[in-house]
Design a protein around this motif. Structure first.
Motif, mmCIF file in Angstrom:
data_model
loop_
_atom_site.group_PDB
_atom_site.id
_atom_site.type_symbol
_atom_site.label_atom_id
_atom_site.label_comp_id
_atom_site.label_asym_id
_atom_site.label_seq_id
_atom_site.Cartn_x
_atom_site.Cartn_y
_atom_site.Cartn_z
ATOM 1 N N MET A 1 1.015 -1.147 -0.004
ATOM 2 C CA MET A 1 -0.136 -0.061 -0.051
ATOM 3 C C MET A 1 0.959 1.084 0.087
ATOM 4 N N LYS A 2 0.478 2.352 -0.767
ATOM 5 C CA LYS A 2 1.152 3.542 -0.644
ATOM 6 C C LYS A 2 0.585 4.394 0.570
ATOM 7 N N THR A 3 1.601 5.256 0.772
ATOM 8 C CA THR A 3 1.396 6.147 2.169
ATOM 9 C C THR A 3 0.067 6.997 2.010
ATOM 10 N N LYS A 4 -0.353 7.355 0.832
ATOM 11 C CA LYS A 4 -1.506 7.994 0.405
ATOM 12 C C LYS A 4 -2.679 7.217 0.849
ATOM 13 N N GLU A 5 -2.473 5.922 0.596
ATOM 14 C CA GLU A 5 -3.645 5.078 0.910
ATOM 15 C C GLU A 5 -3.765 4.844 2.326
ATOM 16 N N VAL A 6 -2.831 4.512 3.046
ATOM 17 C CA VAL A 6 -2.546 4.119 4.259
ATOM 18 C C VAL A 6 -3.495 5.409 5.086
ATOM 19 N N ILE A 7 -2.916 6.728 4.651
ATOM 20 C CA ILE A 7 -3.362 7.750 5.231
ATOM 21 C C ILE A 7 -4.889 7.854 5.097
ATOM 22 N N GLY A 8 -5.275 7.688 3.919
ATOM 23 C CA GLY A 8 -6.943 7.997 3.424
ATOM 24 C C GLY A 8 -7.716 6.610 4.518
ATOM 25 N N MET A 9 -6.975 5.581 4.535
ATOM 26 C CA MET A 9 -7.662 4.454 5.249
ATOM 27 C C MET A 9 -7.677 4.954 6.732
ATOM 28 N N ALA A 10 -6.736 5.512 7.271
ATOM 29 C CA ALA A 10 -6.568 5.809 8.636
ATOM 30 C C ALA A 10 -7.791 7.181 8.788
ATOM 31 N N LEU A 11 -7.694 8.290 8.230
ATOM 32 C CA LEU A 11 -8.496 9.257 8.172
ATOM 33 C C LEU A 11 -10.033 8.889 8.141
ATOM 34 N N LEU A 12 -10.313 7.880 7.136
ATOM 35 C CA LEU A 12 -11.806 7.489 6.950
ATOM 36 C C LEU A 12 -12.265 6.515 8.180
ATOM 37 N N GLY A 13 -11.410 5.762 8.405
ATOM 38 C CA GLY A 13 -11.662 4.830 9.873
ATOM 39 C C GLY A 13 -11.612 5.831 10.962
ATOM 40 N N ALA A 14 -10.929 6.786 11.195
ATOM 41 C CA ALA A 14 -11.194 7.820 12.280
ATOM 42 C C ALA A 14 -12.417 8.400 12.129
ATOM 43 N N CYS A 15 -12.795 8.932 11.101
ATOM 44 C CA CYS A 15 -14.131 9.445 11.119
ATOM 45 C C CYS A 15 -15.427 8.634 11.247
ATOM 46 N N VAL A 16 -15.183 7.382 10.805
ATOM 47 C CA VAL A 16 -16.140 6.578 11.012
ATOM 48 C C VAL A 16 -16.260 6.227 12.377
#
Length: 148
Positions: A1-16
């Protein structure tokens, strides 16, 4: 996974995680506290001298819970593992993290309270799983239409 994908997953997970946590707070406040809103259990909130700090810590726990659940979703990417096993593993992560979060946030004071929290986590999990399954089923149907 690319850094951008990891950050996106983390942000989405945090918001959810925060969205689900605060929604459940609202439901429980409405159910058990009547017309007043309580951002957490009195036992947890009273452990802090500042209620803003208590709510902030609570939101951080919700965000971390969401991030962990988001990354646990990667378990579904292993195509060699049976779907039922991936779902069971993911559910195990979700329920264990829910019990850990609930214990820290003092969501229960008795065995019955803990059972209620576990049932709430199971129901929430099943609703999310059903919505995801229906969405995926619809996507597969659309792809099949395009292929025909």
């Amino acid at each position: 996974m690319k850094t951008k994908e990891v950050i996106g997953m983390a942000l989405l997970g945090a918001c959810v995680g925060v969205a689900i946590g605060t929604t459940i707070e609202l439901v429980f406040s409405f159910t058990f506290a009547g017309t007043s809103f309580s951002p957490g259990t009195p036992e947890f909130l009273n452990g802090f001298t500042n209620s803003n700090l208590a709510v902030f810590v609570e939101r951080v726990v919700y965000a971390l819970y969401g991030i962990i659940c988001s990354f646990a979703g990667l378990l579904y990417r292993d195509e060699h593992r049976p779907l039922a096993l991936s779902a069971a593993m993911h559910f195990g992560v979700v329920i264990l993290c829910g019990i850990a979060a609930g214990s820290y946030l003092k969501w229960w004071s008795s065995g019955w309270g803990m059972l209620g929290v576990i049932v709430s986590i199971v129901v929430t999990y099943l609703i999310i799983w059903l919505v995801t399954w229906l969405f995926t089923k619809g996507e597969v149907a659309r792809m099949n239409e395009k292929l025909q």
